[in-house]
Design a protein around this motif. Structure first.
Motif, PDB file in Angstrom:
ATOM      1  N   ASN A 179      69.349  36.098  15.066  1.00  0.00           N
ATOM      2  CA  ASN A 179      69.041  37.517  14.928  1.00  0.00           C
ATOM      3  C   ASN A 179      69.424  37.946  13.250  1.00  0.00           C
ATOM      4  OD1 ASN A 179      68.683  38.227  17.330  1.00  0.00           O
ATOM      5  ND2 ASN A 179      71.040  38.624  17.913  1.00  0.00           N
ATOM      6  N   LYS A 180      69.934  36.938  12.729  1.00  0.00           N
ATOM      7  CA  LYS A 180      70.222  37.342  11.159  1.00  0.00           C
ATOM      8  C   LYS A 180      69.072  37.062  10.353  1.00  0.00           C
ATOM      9  CE  LYS A 180      75.129  36.494  10.975  1.00  0.00           C
ATOM     10  NZ  LYS A 180      76.434  35.606  10.125  1.00  0.00           N
ATOM     11  N   ILE A 181      68.068  35.854  10.874  1.00  0.00           N
ATOM     12  CA  ILE A 181      66.903  35.254  10.281  1.00  0.00           C
ATOM     13  C   ILE A 181      66.012  36.833  10.390  1.00  0.00           C
ATOM     14  CG2 ILE A 181      64.905  33.928  10.415  1.00  0.00           C
ATOM     15  CD1 ILE A 181      67.156  31.875  11.208  1.00  0.00           C
ATOM     16  N   TYR A 182      65.783  37.125  11.727  1.00  0.00           N
ATOM     17  CA  TYR A 182      64.928  38.325  11.907  1.00  0.00           C
ATOM     18  C   TYR A 182      65.285  39.642  11.090  1.00  0.00           C
ATOM     19  CZ  TYR A 182      62.848  35.835  16.003  1.00  0.00           C
ATOM     20  OH  TYR A 182      62.349  34.987  16.945  1.00  0.00           O
ATOM     21  N   SER A 183      66.837  39.603  10.733  1.00  0.00           N
ATOM     22  CA  SER A 183      67.195  40.896  10.101  1.00  0.00           C
ATOM     23  C   SER A 183      66.886  40.572   8.608  1.00  0.00           C
ATOM     24  CB  SER A 183      68.667  41.202  10.284  1.00  0.00           C
ATOM     25  OG  SER A 183      69.042  41.335  11.427  1.00  0.00           O
ATOM     26  N   ILE A 221      58.060  27.119  10.977  1.00  0.00           N
ATOM     27  CA  ILE A 221      57.401  27.378  12.191  1.00  0.00           C
ATOM     28  C   ILE A 221      58.599  27.691  12.797  1.00  0.00           C
ATOM     29  CG2 ILE A 221      56.283  26.728  14.255  1.00  0.00           C
ATOM     30  CD1 ILE A 221      54.599  24.776  12.417  1.00  0.00           C
ATOM     31  N   PHE A 222      58.661  29.216  13.179  1.00  0.00           N
ATOM     32  CA  PHE A 222      60.055  29.785  13.463  1.00  0.00           C
ATOM     33  C   PHE A 222      59.610  30.959  14.519  1.00  0.00           C
ATOM     34  CE2 PHE A 222      62.839  33.354  12.998  1.00  0.00           C
ATOM     35  CZ  PHE A 222      63.869  32.942  13.619  1.00  0.00           C
ATOM     36  N   GLY A 223      60.227  31.305  15.646  1.00  0.00           N
ATOM     37  CA  GLY A 223      60.238  32.340  16.287  1.00  0.00           C
ATOM     38  C   GLY A 223      59.253  32.576  17.250  1.00  0.00           C
ATOM     39  N   GLU A 224      58.811  33.740  17.571  1.00  0.00           N
ATOM     40  CA  GLU A 224      57.661  33.925  18.613  1.00  0.00           C
ATOM     41  C   GLU A 224      56.992  35.269  18.030  1.00  0.00           C
ATOM     42  OE1 GLU A 224      59.268  34.407  22.483  1.00  0.00           O
ATOM     43  OE2 GLU A 224      59.528  32.287  22.713  1.00  0.00           O
ATOM     44  N   ILE A 225      55.871  35.425  18.324  1.00  0.00           N
ATOM     45  CA  ILE A 225      54.880  36.492  17.860  1.00  0.00           C
ATOM     46  C   ILE A 225      55.464  38.000  18.082  1.00  0.00           C
ATOM     47  CG2 ILE A 225      52.750  37.891  18.204  1.00  0.00           C
ATOM     48  CD1 ILE A 225      51.517  35.173  18.620  1.00  0.00           C
ATOM     49  N   ASP A 226      56.396  37.989  19.290  1.00  0.00           N
ATOM     50  CA  ASP A 226      56.544  39.389  19.680  1.00  0.00           C
ATOM     51  C   ASP A 226      57.955  39.588  18.849  1.00  0.00           C
ATOM     52  OD1 ASP A 226      54.698  39.893  21.565  1.00  0.00           O
ATOM     53  OD2 ASP A 226      55.926  39.312  23.316  1.00  0.00           O
ATOM     54  N   LEU A 257      64.566  30.639   4.257  1.00  0.00           N
ATOM     55  CA  LEU A 257      64.133  29.089   4.343  1.00  0.00           C
ATOM     56  C   LEU A 257      65.348  28.552   4.583  1.00  0.00           C
ATOM     57  CD1 LEU A 257      61.998  26.711   4.373  1.00  0.00           C
ATOM     58  CD2 LEU A 257      62.399  26.586   2.019  1.00  0.00           C
ATOM     59  N   GLN A 258      66.545  28.603   3.935  1.00  0.00           N
ATOM     60  CA  GLN A 258      67.955  27.880   4.205  1.00  0.00           C
ATOM     61  C   GLN A 258      68.372  28.146   5.378  1.00  0.00           C
ATOM     62  OE1 GLN A 258      70.775  29.729   1.444  1.00  0.00           O
ATOM     63  NE2 GLN A 258      72.422  28.951   2.678  1.00  0.00           N
ATOM     64  N   MET A 259      68.315  29.743   5.909  1.00  0.00           N
ATOM     65  CA  MET A 259      68.886  30.085   7.336  1.00  0.00           C
ATOM     66  C   MET A 259      67.970  29.311   8.437  1.00  0.00           C
ATOM     67  SD  MET A 259      69.086  34.110   6.475  1.00  0.00           S
ATOM     68  CE  MET A 259      69.911  34.541   7.914  1.00  0.00           C
ATOM     69  N   VAL A 260      66.661  29.115   8.179  1.00  0.00           N
ATOM     70  CA  VAL A 260      65.862  28.553   9.144  1.00  0.00           C
ATOM     71  C   VAL A 260      66.214  26.974   9.469  1.00  0.00           C
ATOM     72  CG1 VAL A 260      63.645  27.791  10.106  1.00  0.00           C
ATOM     73  CG2 VAL A 260      63.942  30.208   9.362  1.00  0.00           C
ATOM     74  N   LYS A 261      66.449  26.485   8.187  1.00  0.00           N
ATOM     75  CA  LYS A 261      66.954  25.108   8.108  1.00  0.00           C
ATOM     76  C   LYS A 261      68.361  24.808   8.863  1.00  0.00           C
ATOM     77  CE  LYS A 261      64.255  23.134   4.278  1.00  0.00           C
ATOM     78  NZ  LYS A 261      64.349  22.684   2.832  1.00  0.00           N
ATOM     79  N   GLU A 262      69.346  25.713   8.435  1.00  0.00           N
ATOM     80  CA  GLU A 262      70.494  25.551   8.977  1.00  0.00           C
ATOM     81  C   GLU A 262      70.405  25.690  10.726  1.00  0.00           C
ATOM     82  OE1 GLU A 262      73.132  28.702   7.333  1.00  0.00           O
ATOM     83  OE2 GLU A 262      73.032  27.605   5.339  1.00  0.00           O
TER      84      GLU A 262
END
Length: 106
Positions: free
Chosen positions: A3-7, A64-69, A95-100
């Motif tokens: 959720n933090k990444i989406y935010s 490559i992260f998350g879903e389209i919706d 990028l840092q958040m997704v890697k974590e």
């Protein structure tokens, strides 16, 4: 963390630093306005391959992260599977958040 990444993506959108949709993203990449490419996990293989090649050609980080919706909802749009971040600060943070996140899921 997801959720933090989406935010963070939503915040970048509000700041005008997100491009979305294949055509807009391709233009921003070719005009060297992109620091990060975000591809939804559920886009077609052709789309993934196309943007992976562009990332390699233009030396741009890619995740490559998350879903389209979920990604589309985070920027207030619908049915978008490819995004570029045109700000170095937002790009580095996302990028840092997704890697974590991916490191925590191993």
């Amino acid at each position: 963390m997801i959720n933090k990444i989406y935010s963070m993506i939503g915040l970048a959108m509000k700041a005008g630093k997100i491009g979305y949709g294949a055509d807009m993203c391709e233009d921003k990449i070719k005009n060297k306005e992109a620091y990060l490419i975000i591809i939804a996990e559920d886009v077609s293989n052709n789309t993934k391959d196309k943007f992976i090649k562009l990332a390699s050609l233009y030396n741009i980080s890619i995740v490559i992260f998350g879903e389209i919706d979920s990604l589309s909802k985070s920027i207030g749009k619908s049915n978008k599977g490819v995004f570029v971040v045109s700000d170095e600060g937002f790009s580095n943070k996302i990028l840092q958040m997704v890697k974590e996140l991916k490191g925590a899921n191993k």
